[in-house]
Design a protein around this motif. Structure first.
Motif, PDB file in Angstrom:
ATOM      1  N   THR A 134       0.845  -1.186   0.000  1.00  0.00           N
ATOM      2  CA  THR A 134       0.000   0.000   0.000  1.00  0.00           C
ATOM      3  C   THR A 134       0.889   1.248   0.000  1.00  0.00           C
ATOM      4  O   THR A 134       2.095   1.169   0.231  1.00  0.00           O
ATOM      5  CB  THR A 134      -0.901   0.006   1.242  1.00  0.00           C
ATOM      6  N   LEU A 135       0.296   2.395  -0.258  1.00  0.00           N
ATOM      7  CA  LEU A 135       1.032   3.655  -0.271  1.00  0.00           C
ATOM      8  C   LEU A 135       1.743   3.867   1.066  1.00  0.00           C
ATOM      9  O   LEU A 135       1.137   3.673   2.123  1.00  0.00           O
ATOM     10  CB  LEU A 135       0.086   4.816  -0.541  1.00  0.00           C
ATOM     11  N   ASP A 136       3.008   4.239   1.025  1.00  0.00           N
ATOM     12  CA  ASP A 136       3.851   4.425   2.206  1.00  0.00           C
ATOM     13  C   ASP A 136       4.124   3.117   2.948  1.00  0.00           C
ATOM     14  O   ASP A 136       4.580   3.123   4.097  1.00  0.00           O
ATOM     15  CB  ASP A 136       3.246   5.444   3.187  1.00  0.00           C
ATOM     16  N   GLY A 137       3.853   1.994   2.303  1.00  0.00           N
ATOM     17  CA  GLY A 137       4.127   0.697   2.911  1.00  0.00           C
ATOM     18  C   GLY A 137       5.613   0.488   3.130  1.00  0.00           C
ATOM     19  O   GLY A 137       6.457   1.050   2.425  1.00  0.00           O
ATOM     20  N   SER A 138       5.963  -0.345   4.104  1.00  0.00           N
ATOM     21  CA  SER A 138       7.353  -0.561   4.504  1.00  0.00           C
ATOM     22  C   SER A 138       7.907  -1.866   3.933  1.00  0.00           C
ATOM     23  O   SER A 138       7.211  -2.880   3.880  1.00  0.00           O
ATOM     24  CB  SER A 138       7.468  -0.598   6.032  1.00  0.00           C
ATOM     25  N   PHE A 139       9.162  -1.808   3.550  1.00  0.00           N
ATOM     26  CA  PHE A 139       9.896  -2.974   3.053  1.00  0.00           C
ATOM     27  C   PHE A 139      11.217  -3.035   3.813  1.00  0.00           C
ATOM     28  O   PHE A 139      12.063  -2.151   3.688  1.00  0.00           O
ATOM     29  CB  PHE A 139      10.130  -2.826   1.550  1.00  0.00           C
ATOM     30  N   VAL A 140      11.372  -4.066   4.649  1.00  0.00           N
ATOM     31  CA  VAL A 140      12.572  -4.211   5.484  1.00  0.00           C
ATOM     32  C   VAL A 140      13.159  -5.593   5.244  1.00  0.00           C
ATOM     33  O   VAL A 140      12.442  -6.597   5.330  1.00  0.00           O
ATOM     34  CB  VAL A 140      12.248  -4.037   6.984  1.00  0.00           C
ATOM     35  N   ILE A 198      20.792  -1.080  -3.992  1.00  0.00           N
ATOM     36  CA  ILE A 198      20.298   0.291  -3.800  1.00  0.00           C
ATOM     37  C   ILE A 198      19.531   0.784  -5.016  1.00  0.00           C
ATOM     38  O   ILE A 198      18.410   1.294  -4.907  1.00  0.00           O
ATOM     39  CB  ILE A 198      21.467   1.236  -3.472  1.00  0.00           C
ATOM     40  N   ASN A 199      20.119   0.655  -6.199  1.00  0.00           N
ATOM     41  CA  ASN A 199      19.431   1.113  -7.403  1.00  0.00           C
ATOM     42  C   ASN A 199      18.188   0.284  -7.696  1.00  0.00           C
ATOM     43  O   ASN A 199      17.208   0.800  -8.248  1.00  0.00           O
ATOM     44  CB  ASN A 199      20.376   1.089  -8.601  1.00  0.00           C
ATOM     45  N   GLY A 200      18.224  -0.996  -7.322  1.00  0.00           N
ATOM     46  CA  GLY A 200      17.036  -1.820  -7.496  1.00  0.00           C
ATOM     47  C   GLY A 200      15.849  -1.259  -6.739  1.00  0.00           C
ATOM     48  O   GLY A 200      14.715  -1.263  -7.225  1.00  0.00           O
ATOM     49  N   LEU A 201      16.093  -0.755  -5.547  1.00  0.00           N
ATOM     50  CA  LEU A 201      15.034  -0.126  -4.754  1.00  0.00           C
ATOM     51  C   LEU A 201      14.621   1.224  -5.329  1.00  0.00           C
ATOM     52  O   LEU A 201      13.433   1.506  -5.513  1.00  0.00           O
ATOM     53  CB  LEU A 201      15.509   0.045  -3.307  1.00  0.00           C
ATOM     54  N   LEU A 202      15.593   2.066  -5.621  1.00  0.00           N
ATOM     55  CA  LEU A 202      15.301   3.408  -6.114  1.00  0.00           C
ATOM     56  C   LEU A 202      14.561   3.381  -7.449  1.00  0.00           C
ATOM     57  O   LEU A 202      13.676   4.212  -7.700  1.00  0.00           O
ATOM     58  CB  LEU A 202      16.600   4.204  -6.256  1.00  0.00           C
ATOM     59  N   GLN A 203      14.910   2.440  -8.293  1.00  0.00           N
ATOM     60  CA  GLN A 203      14.328   2.376  -9.634  1.00  0.00           C
ATOM     61  C   GLN A 203      12.982   1.663  -9.682  1.00  0.00           C
ATOM     62  O   GLN A 203      12.334   1.632 -10.727  1.00  0.00           O
ATOM     63  CB  GLN A 203      15.316   1.711 -10.595  1.00  0.00           C
ATOM     64  N   THR A 204      12.565   1.097  -8.568  1.00  0.00           N
ATOM     65  CA  THR A 204      11.257   0.433  -8.530  1.00  0.00           C
ATOM     66  C   THR A 204      10.288   1.143  -7.590  1.00  0.00           C
ATOM     67  O   THR A 204       9.280   0.563  -7.175  1.00  0.00           O
ATOM     68  CB  THR A 204      11.397  -1.052  -8.126  1.00  0.00           C
ATOM     69  N   GLY A 205      10.589   2.390  -7.254  1.00  0.00           N
ATOM     70  CA  GLY A 205       9.627   3.207  -6.530  1.00  0.00           C
ATOM     71  C   GLY A 205       9.752   3.221  -5.030  1.00  0.00           C
ATOM     72  O   GLY A 205       8.773   3.504  -4.322  1.00  0.00           O
ATOM     73  N   PHE A 206      10.949   2.957  -4.510  1.00  0.00           N
ATOM     74  CA  PHE A 206      11.153   2.997  -3.066  1.00  0.00           C
ATOM     75  C   PHE A 206      12.016   4.183  -2.646  1.00  0.00           C
ATOM     76  O   PHE A 206      12.879   4.640  -3.397  1.00  0.00           O
ATOM     77  CB  PHE A 206      11.831   1.707  -2.579  1.00  0.00           C
ATOM     78  N   LYS A 242      10.622   2.551   1.985  1.00  0.00           N
ATOM     79  CA  LYS A 242       9.203   2.886   2.008  1.00  0.00           C
ATOM     80  C   LYS A 242       8.723   3.125   0.580  1.00  0.00           C
ATOM     81  O   LYS A 242       9.433   3.723  -0.233  1.00  0.00           O
ATOM     82  CB  LYS A 242       8.983   4.144   2.859  1.00  0.00           C
ATOM     83  N   LYS A 243       7.533   2.650   0.279  1.00  0.00           N
ATOM     84  CA  LYS A 243       6.957   2.862  -1.040  1.00  0.00           C
ATOM     85  C   LYS A 243       6.594   4.337  -1.201  1.00  0.00           C
ATOM     86  O   LYS A 243       5.860   4.895  -0.397  1.00  0.00           O
ATOM     87  CB  LYS A 243       5.709   1.993  -1.236  1.00  0.00           C
ATOM     88  N   LYS A 244       7.123   4.941  -2.237  1.00  0.00           N
ATOM     89  CA  LYS A 244       6.861   6.365  -2.472  1.00  0.00           C
ATOM     90  C   LYS A 244       5.492   6.567  -3.102  1.00  0.00           C
ATOM     91  O   LYS A 244       4.952   5.691  -3.755  1.00  0.00           O
ATOM     92  CB  LYS A 244       7.930   6.942  -3.401  1.00  0.00           C
TER      93      LYS A 244
END
Length: 250
Positions: A134-140, A198-206, A242-244
């Protein structure tokens, strides 16, 4: 991926004797750090990828989660999870992570412990996780550190007297399959660079919230033989993201 070493009787027997298997979260060297990175579970739906014995699943329920789905490729792991950490609020599913149906907006939190180095493509799984959050969901999550996985065999270099001289790092930028020796058995893992994570997260909307290379707990340093050598190189990498929002992606 889809190698399932954990259903091998001998390997599973060895794994079951590890401190993190016997003692649960308190027996995991990174737990004292990872615990502080976890979000508030109250009222949240949680997905645990590579749930193992279900320690993180039951922790989420005990801290207010309303529903937890635990995914693992090993039926032996899940048998133990159902015995040790049962709850009507936890659903354990035996399947490869790549085969899970990541339905849109179905979870508020996704967690994963020491699993993604068994998967070949981090970008693909990161994209699927973003979609199911969901929006602003957390991924740890935690993974084996790229310095730990680079060389491949995951062992120290020893001198003639058997002393640990150094930890070998080689082929760092050559990502891909490695054959490691874990619990006396050959196991296939996939080395990835820090850039890829890092780029995997940034490039997929985190949005990355925290990145930590954890050191062993002080108690473990003083009570477990050889643990002080874990200060000589990082073994694990912990990341919270966090999902942006859609606007933030633009």
């Amino acid at each position: 991926m889809k190698e399932n070493k954990y259903d091998d009787d001998r390997f599973f027997s060895q794994y079951s004797q590890m401190s993190r298997s016997v003692e649960g979260l308190k027996g995991a060297g990174e737990w004292h750090t990872l615990q502080k990175m976890l979000p508030d579970f109250k009222g949240k739906r949680v997905l645990d990828l590579g749930c193992g014995f279900g320690w993180h699943c039951i922790y989420a329920i005990e801290h207010g989660a309303t529903k937890v789905t635990g995914i693992d490729i090993s039926e032996k792991m899940l048998e133990e999870a159902r015995k040790r950490n049962p709850s009507p609020l936890i659903e354990y599913k035996c399947m490869a992570i790549e085969d899970f149906d990541f339905q849109v907006d179905s979870y508020d939190i996704v967690i994963s412990s020491l699993t993604f180095h068994y998967l070949e493509n981090f970008m693909d799984i990161s994209r699927k996780i973003n979609s199911c959050l969901t929006l602003d969901g957390s991924f740890v999550f935690s993974v084996e550190h790229p310095i730990f996985t680079a060389y491949g065999n995951q062992d120290w270099h020893y001198d003639q007297a058997g002393n640990r001289v150094h930890w070998p790092v080689d082929r760092y930028f050559a990502e891909g399959k490695r054959t490691a020796v874990f619990l006396g058995e050959e196991v296939i893992k996939y080395h990835k660079t820090l850039t890829t994570y890092i780029n995997g997260l940034l490039q997929t909307g985190f949005e990355i919230c925290e990145l930590i290379e954890p050191q062993p707990d002080e108690v473990m340093l003083n009570t477990i033989p050889g643990m002080k050598d874990e200060l000589r190189r990082p073994m694990m990498l912990l990341i919270s993201a966090k999902k942006k929002s859609a606007a933030a992606k633009l």
